[in-house]
Design a protein around this motif. Structure first.
Motif, short mmCIF file in Angstrom:
data_model
loop_
_atom_site.label_atom_id
_atom_site.label_comp_id
_atom_site.label_asym_id
_atom_site.label_seq_id
_atom_site.Cartn_x
_atom_site.Cartn_y
_atom_site.Cartn_z
N GLY A 13 -2.94 0.50 -3.92
CA GLY A 13 -2.67 -0.83 -3.41
C GLY A 13 -2.42 -1.83 -4.53
O GLY A 13 -2.88 -1.65 -5.67
N LEU A 14 -1.70 -2.88 -4.20
CA LEU A 14 -1.45 -3.99 -5.12
C LEU A 14 -0.93 -5.16 -4.32
O LEU A 14 -0.64 -5.03 -3.13
N ASP A 15 -0.83 -6.32 -4.96
CA ASP A 15 -0.15 -7.42 -4.28
C ASP A 15 0.90 -8.01 -5.19
O ASP A 15 0.87 -7.81 -6.41
N VAL A 16 1.85 -8.72 -4.60
CA VAL A 16 2.99 -9.22 -5.35
C VAL A 16 3.45 -10.55 -4.77
O VAL A 16 3.45 -10.75 -3.56
N ARG A 51 0.85 -1.20 0.00
CA ARG A 51 0.00 0.00 0.00
C ARG A 51 0.88 1.24 0.00
O ARG A 51 1.93 1.29 0.64
N ARG A 52 0.41 2.27 -0.73
CA ARG A 52 1.14 3.54 -0.77
C ARG A 52 0.22 4.69 -0.43
O ARG A 52 -0.88 4.81 -0.99
N ASP A 53 0.65 5.54 0.49
CA ASP A 53 -0.11 6.71 0.91
C ASP A 53 -0.02 7.76 -0.20
O ASP A 53 1.06 8.26 -0.51
N GLU A 103 -9.16 3.17 -1.72
CA GLU A 103 -7.96 2.62 -2.31
C GLU A 103 -8.15 2.36 -3.81
O GLU A 103 -9.16 1.79 -4.23
N GLY A 104 -7.19 2.77 -4.59
CA GLY A 104 -7.12 2.39 -5.99
C GLY A 104 -6.26 1.15 -6.11
O GLY A 104 -5.11 1.16 -5.65
N TRP A 105 -6.80 0.10 -6.68
CA TRP A 105 -6.10 -1.19 -6.66
C TRP A 105 -5.58 -1.54 -8.05
O TRP A 105 -6.34 -1.52 -9.03
N THR A 106 -4.30 -1.86 -8.14
CA THR A 106 -3.70 -2.31 -9.39
C THR A 106 -3.92 -3.81 -9.53
O THR A 106 -3.34 -4.61 -8.80
N ASP A 107 -4.80 -4.18 -10.48
CA ASP A 107 -5.09 -5.60 -10.71
C ASP A 107 -3.97 -6.28 -11.48
O ASP A 107 -3.51 -7.38 -11.11
#
Length: 348
Positions: free
Chosen positions: A314-317, A178-180, A276-280
């Motif tokens: 936000g994103l996950d990796v 997550r990034r503020d 939150e804007g989420w990068t899919d």
């Protein structure tokens, strides 16, 4: 063992002729889920996700979409347990779309209402869904690698214990980052000869092909996404935000060389306490990597999130991502948050 040495998956699957009989514990009766069950299914899932403090939350539209897609057969691939009052108290399903490259990988889903746990229902459901996954694989004419998957949040000790007790092995860990967006944003500085533009539906098929040729080639466990699945599960979803999504082009050829697709999962926001804007999806063709394109795409999305008044990106990796994505995201200001675990049974 190479793919060439693998026996047909129809043999490796060891598919049972019949699915296990599910228990009538607490008076539950069992049948396949139907579109008419979506409201009750959503009520159950919402209760479970709140109780378990799930990292990701479901929307009613998410569940309704499970009944779409030519590869799906909910009448055979799902089951729900209903109490004497007709209330849904547990469910399971096996999601499997055959592919022609990569890995054949059904994924199992299921949940039991908190009041019905510790009665053996969860174990029965995971055994049922695994058996159904083996039947799905047994019907495929292929010698590709295959695995049966179960995904759970790392903090959900009960789900992890259940997976391990039924023979699944933890195989991969995925970190939510997550990034503020209140912090200074990075500039959009693509490499020379690269142009970043907003997502365009007219170029969507090129983006899908780029995804399959970049992401699916290099990322563990990935397989090509069909045109039907792309539209149903990526582009025509409830949360997809084309105005937050961007595409990188080679100015010399006009070809798509990278992309980032983003969504607004508003069902998560209340539980999180922030928007939150989420990068899919984020991908760059292999031959164009190392030129700052992924960072430029993410920066463009961050700016779009912030312009919409969103608080975090936000994103996950995959923690073992071979492209070094975890370090790249950290340098862009993303912080590690919670983790998910992929459990699997390899069919070798």
């Amino acid at each position: 063992m190479t793919t060439a040495n693998l026996s047909p998956v129809s043999e490796r699957a060891q598919a049972p002729d019949r699915l296990p009989v599910l228990p009538a514990t607490e008076g539950l009766s069992w049948r396949a889920l139907t579109p008419g069950d979506v409201p009750a299914w959503y009520a159950l899932v919402s209760t479970v996700e709140e109780h378990d403090d799930a990292v990701e939350r479901s929307s009613e539209r998410d569940l309704a979409d499970v009944f779409k897609g030519t590869w799906r057969d909910p009448a055979r691939d799902s089951v729900g347990g209903f109490d004497a009052q007709g209330r849904l108290r547990a469910f399971a399903r096996s999601e499997f779309e055959p592919v022609t490259a990569g890995t054949l990988a059904p994924i199992l889903f299921g949940a039991v209402h908190p009041e019905y746990r510790r009665r053996g229902i969860g174990r029965a459901l995971i055994e049922w869904s695994e058996a159904r996954a083996r039947q799905q694989l047994g019907a495929v004419d292929s010698s590709l690698p295959a695995r049966i998957r179960v995904f759970t949040d790392d903090h959900h000790m009960g789900a992890k214990a259940l997976a391990e007790s039924t023979g699944f092995t933890p195989l991969r860990w995925y970190v939510e980052m997550r990034r503020d967006l209140a912090q200074p944003l990075p500039g959009v500085n693509p490499a020379e000869g690269i142009r970043i533009e907003g997502y365009s539906a007219e170029r969507d098929e090129e983006v899908r092909v780029t995804h399959n040729e970049s992401f699916a080639r290099d990322h563990w466990g990935s397989s090509p996404i069909s045109a039907e699945s792309w539209q149903l599960q990526v582009i025509n979803t409830e949360g997809f935000r084309p105005d937050w999504s961007f595409v990188a082009y080679d100015t010399a050829t006009g070809g798509v060389v990278g992309y980032t697709l983003a969504s607004a999962y508003k069902q998560d926001w209340e539980a999180q306490g922030f928007s939150e804007g989420w990068t899919d999806l984020l991908g760059v063709r292999r031959e164009y990597r190392g030129r700052g394109i992924a960072g430029a795409l993410l920066a463009a999305s961050m700016a779009a999130f912030a312009e919409s008044g969103i608080e975090y990106a936000g994103l996950d990796v995959d923690t073992e991502n071979p492209t070094g994505a975890l370090g790249a995201y950290t340098r862009l200001g993303y912080d590690r948050c919670r983790t998910g675990v992929l459990y699997a049974k390899e069919l070798s």
